[in-house]
Design a protein around this motif. Structure first.
Motif, PDB file in Angstrom:
ATOM      1  N   PRO A 185      -0.802   2.374   4.910  1.00 24.61           N
ATOM      2  CA  PRO A 185      -0.301   3.756   4.848  1.00 24.61           C
ATOM      3  C   PRO A 185       0.086   4.294   6.225  1.00 24.61           C
ATOM      4  O   PRO A 185      -0.490   3.905   7.244  1.00 24.61           O
ATOM      5  CB  PRO A 185      -1.489   4.533   4.274  1.00 24.61           C
ATOM      6  CG  PRO A 185      -2.366   3.516   3.635  1.00 24.61           C
ATOM      7  CD  PRO A 185      -2.186   2.261   4.417  1.00 24.61           C
ATOM      8  N   ASP A 186       1.062   5.224   6.231  1.00 26.94           N
ATOM      9  CA  ASP A 186       1.485   5.882   7.468  1.00 26.94           C
ATOM     10  C   ASP A 186       0.698   7.165   7.722  1.00 26.94           C
ATOM     11  O   ASP A 186       0.462   7.535   8.866  1.00 26.94           O
ATOM     12  CB  ASP A 186       2.973   6.234   7.410  1.00 26.94           C
ATOM     13  CG  ASP A 186       3.854   4.992   7.426  1.00 26.94           C
ATOM     14  OD1 ASP A 186       3.473   4.007   8.088  1.00 26.94           O
ATOM     15  OD2 ASP A 186       4.913   5.006   6.777  1.00 26.94           O
ATOM     16  N   LYS A 187       0.323   7.842   6.644  1.00 23.65           N
ATOM     17  CA  LYS A 187      -0.356   9.133   6.773  1.00 23.65           C
ATOM     18  C   LYS A 187      -1.556   9.171   5.843  1.00 23.65           C
ATOM     19  O   LYS A 187      -1.449   8.850   4.663  1.00 23.65           O
ATOM     20  CB  LYS A 187       0.608  10.274   6.444  1.00 23.65           C
ATOM     21  CG  LYS A 187       0.008  11.657   6.638  1.00 23.65           C
ATOM     22  CD  LYS A 187       1.038  12.745   6.365  1.00 23.65           C
ATOM     23  CE  LYS A 187       0.431  14.131   6.559  1.00 23.65           C
ATOM     24  NZ  LYS A 187       1.423  15.207   6.283  1.00 23.65           N
ATOM     25  N   ILE A 188      -2.706   9.551   6.407  1.00 22.09           N
ATOM     26  CA  ILE A 188      -3.953   9.615   5.645  1.00 22.09           C
ATOM     27  C   ILE A 188      -4.451  11.059   5.644  1.00 22.09           C
ATOM     28  O   ILE A 188      -4.709  11.634   6.702  1.00 22.09           O
ATOM     29  CB  ILE A 188      -5.032   8.702   6.269  1.00 22.09           C
ATOM     30  CG1 ILE A 188      -4.554   7.253   6.333  1.00 22.09           C
ATOM     31  CG2 ILE A 188      -6.332   8.811   5.494  1.00 22.09           C
ATOM     32  CD1 ILE A 188      -4.399   6.583   4.989  1.00 22.09           C
ATOM     33  N   ASN A 189      -4.587  11.628   4.467  1.00 17.82           N
ATOM     34  CA  ASN A 189      -5.073  13.004   4.358  1.00 17.82           C
ATOM     35  C   ASN A 189      -6.595  13.085   4.277  1.00 17.82           C
ATOM     36  O   ASN A 189      -7.154  14.179   4.224  1.00 17.82           O
ATOM     37  CB  ASN A 189      -4.448  13.686   3.140  1.00 17.82           C
ATOM     38  CG  ASN A 189      -2.959  13.916   3.322  1.00 17.82           C
ATOM     39  OD1 ASN A 189      -2.515  14.305   4.400  1.00 17.82           O
ATOM     40  ND2 ASN A 189      -2.176  13.657   2.287  1.00 17.82           N
ATOM     41  N   ALA A 225       0.841  -1.202   0.000  1.00 17.14           N
ATOM     42  CA  ALA A 225       0.000   0.000   0.000  1.00 17.14           C
ATOM     43  C   ALA A 225       0.875   1.250   0.000  1.00 17.14           C
ATOM     44  O   ALA A 225       2.008   1.225   0.482  1.00 17.14           O
ATOM     45  CB  ALA A 225      -0.913   0.000   1.222  1.00 17.14           C
ATOM     46  N   PRO A 226       0.389   2.381  -0.535  1.00 17.03           N
ATOM     47  CA  PRO A 226       1.181   3.619  -0.532  1.00 17.03           C
ATOM     48  C   PRO A 226       1.413   4.129   0.884  1.00 17.03           C
ATOM     49  O   PRO A 226       0.606   3.892   1.778  1.00 17.03           O
ATOM     50  CB  PRO A 226       0.309   4.590  -1.334  1.00 17.03           C
ATOM     51  CG  PRO A 226      -1.073   4.048  -1.225  1.00 17.03           C
ATOM     52  CD  PRO A 226      -0.925   2.561  -1.168  1.00 17.03           C
ATOM     53  N   ARG A 227       2.526   4.833   1.095  1.00 12.37           N
ATOM     54  CA  ARG A 227       2.859   5.361   2.422  1.00 12.37           C
ATOM     55  C   ARG A 227       1.957   6.529   2.802  1.00 12.37           C
ATOM     56  O   ARG A 227       1.591   6.699   3.964  1.00 12.37           O
ATOM     57  CB  ARG A 227       4.319   5.834   2.451  1.00 12.37           C
ATOM     58  CG  ARG A 227       5.358   4.756   2.227  1.00 12.37           C
ATOM     59  CD  ARG A 227       5.386   3.741   3.357  1.00 12.37           C
ATOM     60  NE  ARG A 227       4.442   2.636   3.131  1.00 12.37           N
ATOM     61  CZ  ARG A 227       4.043   1.788   4.050  1.00 12.37           C
ATOM     62  NH1 ARG A 227       4.453   1.917   5.291  1.00 12.37           N
ATOM     63  NH2 ARG A 227       3.213   0.814   3.766  1.00 12.37           N
ATOM     64  N   ILE A 228       1.658   7.373   1.815  1.00  9.83           N
ATOM     65  CA  ILE A 228       0.817   8.547   2.043  1.00  9.83           C
ATOM     66  C   ILE A 228      -0.289   8.539   0.998  1.00  9.83           C
ATOM     67  O   ILE A 228      -0.036   8.307  -0.186  1.00  9.83           O
ATOM     68  CB  ILE A 228       1.630   9.855   1.934  1.00  9.83           C
ATOM     69  CG1 ILE A 228       2.767   9.871   2.961  1.00  9.83           C
ATOM     70  CG2 ILE A 228       0.732  11.068   2.136  1.00  9.83           C
ATOM     71  CD1 ILE A 228       3.688  11.067   2.833  1.00  9.83           C
ATOM     72  N   THR A 229      -1.513   8.791   1.431  1.00  9.53           N
ATOM     73  CA  THR A 229      -2.628   8.775   0.488  1.00  9.53           C
ATOM     74  C   THR A 229      -3.743   9.692   0.970  1.00  9.53           C
ATOM     75  O   THR A 229      -3.683  10.230   2.082  1.00  9.53           O
ATOM     76  CB  THR A 229      -3.162   7.332   0.311  1.00  9.53           C
ATOM     77  OG1 THR A 229      -4.183   7.314  -0.677  1.00  9.53           O
ATOM     78  CG2 THR A 229      -3.726   6.799   1.616  1.00  9.53           C
ATOM     79  N   GLY A 230      -4.749   9.868   0.130  1.00  8.23           N
ATOM     80  CA  GLY A 230      -5.925  10.637   0.535  1.00  8.23           C
ATOM     81  C   GLY A 230      -6.766   9.780   1.453  1.00  8.23           C
ATOM     82  O   GLY A 230      -6.378   9.496   2.579  1.00  8.23           O
TER      83      GLY A 230
END
Length: 228
Positions: A28-32, A7-12
Motif C-alpha cells: 500500500p501507498d497510504k495507511i490510515n 495489495a490495495p493502494r490505500i487501506t486502514g
C-alpha cells in the motif's frame, strides 16, 4: 508470503508481519491506521507506504538502512531488533521512536520531531549526539557505551533511564526529568553526603583514581542533577 504484489493502494491497518518478505514493493501507498511488516527478511524499506497515520513497525528484520521509510508517522516508529548502523533515511517526525537493539554508534539522522518517547537502548553508542532536545515521554539510552550524557535531551517529560553504561559523571544531565531516573549499573557506588537529606540521594563516581560525590535532588515535579 514472499511478495506484496496485488495489495490495495490505500487501506486502514495493514499487517504483513511474520512472513518471508525481502521487499515491500507492491504494498500500500497510504495507511490510515497501523502498518506492521515486522519479523520478515527486509534489508531496507524501499516500497514502504509514504503516509502512515498510526504505528509503523519494522522491527525484527535484517534492516541495514531506513531508506524508503515514511517521512511522517503519527504513532510509534519501531525499527528495533535490526542491524542498523545509521538512522539516516528514517522519518522526520514521529510519535514515539524506538531504535533499540541495533548496531548504532550515532543518533545522527534521528527524527527532528519526536512527540512521545525515545528509546535508543542496547546499541553501541558512545555519544547522544543527534538525540532530540525535548522528549515528551520516556527517554531510554540504557546498555550502551556512554561515558557522559553530552548532547542528550534537555528536558524529559517521562522517565529517564541511562543504566548499564560507562558513566563517570552526571554532567550534561537533563535539566528537568518529570518521571523517575535510573542510573544503575554504571561505574559508581553509593556514598554518604556530609549532611544526609530526605530529598537528596548521592552516588560516588570514580575515575582515574579520583572520587567525586554527586547528588540528585528530588523536587515535587522534577529531578535535578547536582554536581558536588
Amino acid at each position: 508470503m514472499t511478495s506484496l504484489e496485488g495489495a490495495p493502494r490505500i487501506t486502514g491497518s495493514f499487517d504483513c508481519s511474520g512472513n518471508e518478505l525481502s521487499s515491500l514493493e507492491g504494498g500500500p501507498d497510504k495507511i490510515n491506521g497501523d502498518f506492521n511488516c515486522s519479523s520478515n527478511r527486509l534489508s531496507c524499506l524501499k516500497g514502504a507506504p509514504k503516509k502512515v497515520k498510526g504505528d509503523f513497525n519494522c522491527s525484527g528484520n535484517r534492516l541495514i538502512s531506513l531508506l524508503g521509510s515514511p517521512k511522517k508517522v503519527k504513532g510509534v516508529f519501531d525499527c528495533s531488533g535490526n542491524r542498523l548502523g545509521s538512522l539516516y533515511g528514517g522519518p522526520l517526525e514521529t510519535g514515539s521512536f524506538n531504535c533499540s537493539s541495533n548496531r548504532l554508534r550515532s543518533l545522527q539522522g534521528a527524527p527532528d520531531e519526536v512527540h512521545a518517547g525515545f528509546d535508543c537502548s542496547t546499541n553501541q553508542l558512545a555519544s547522544l549526539d543527534g538525540a532530540p532536545e525535548f522528549v515528551n515521554g520516556d527517554f531510554r539510552c540504557a546498555d550502551n557505551w556512554l561515558e557522559n550524557l553530552a548532547h542528550g535531551p534537555v528536558e524529559v517529560a517521562g522517565n529517564f533511564n541511562c543504566s548499564g553504561n560507562r558513566l563517570m559523571s552526571l554532567k550534561r544531565f537533563p535539566k528537568r526529568v518529570r518521571g523517575t531516573i535510573d542510573c544503575s549499573g554504571n561505574p559508581a557506588t553509593a556514598c554518604n553526603s556530609p549532611k544526609p537529606e530526605p530529598d537528596r540521594s548521592c552516588i560516588r563516581l570514580v575515575r582515574d583514581g579520583s572520587v567525586r560525590c554527586c547528588c540528585q535532588e528530588t523536587g515535587e515535579r522534577h529531578i535535578k542533577a547536582l554536581s558536588s
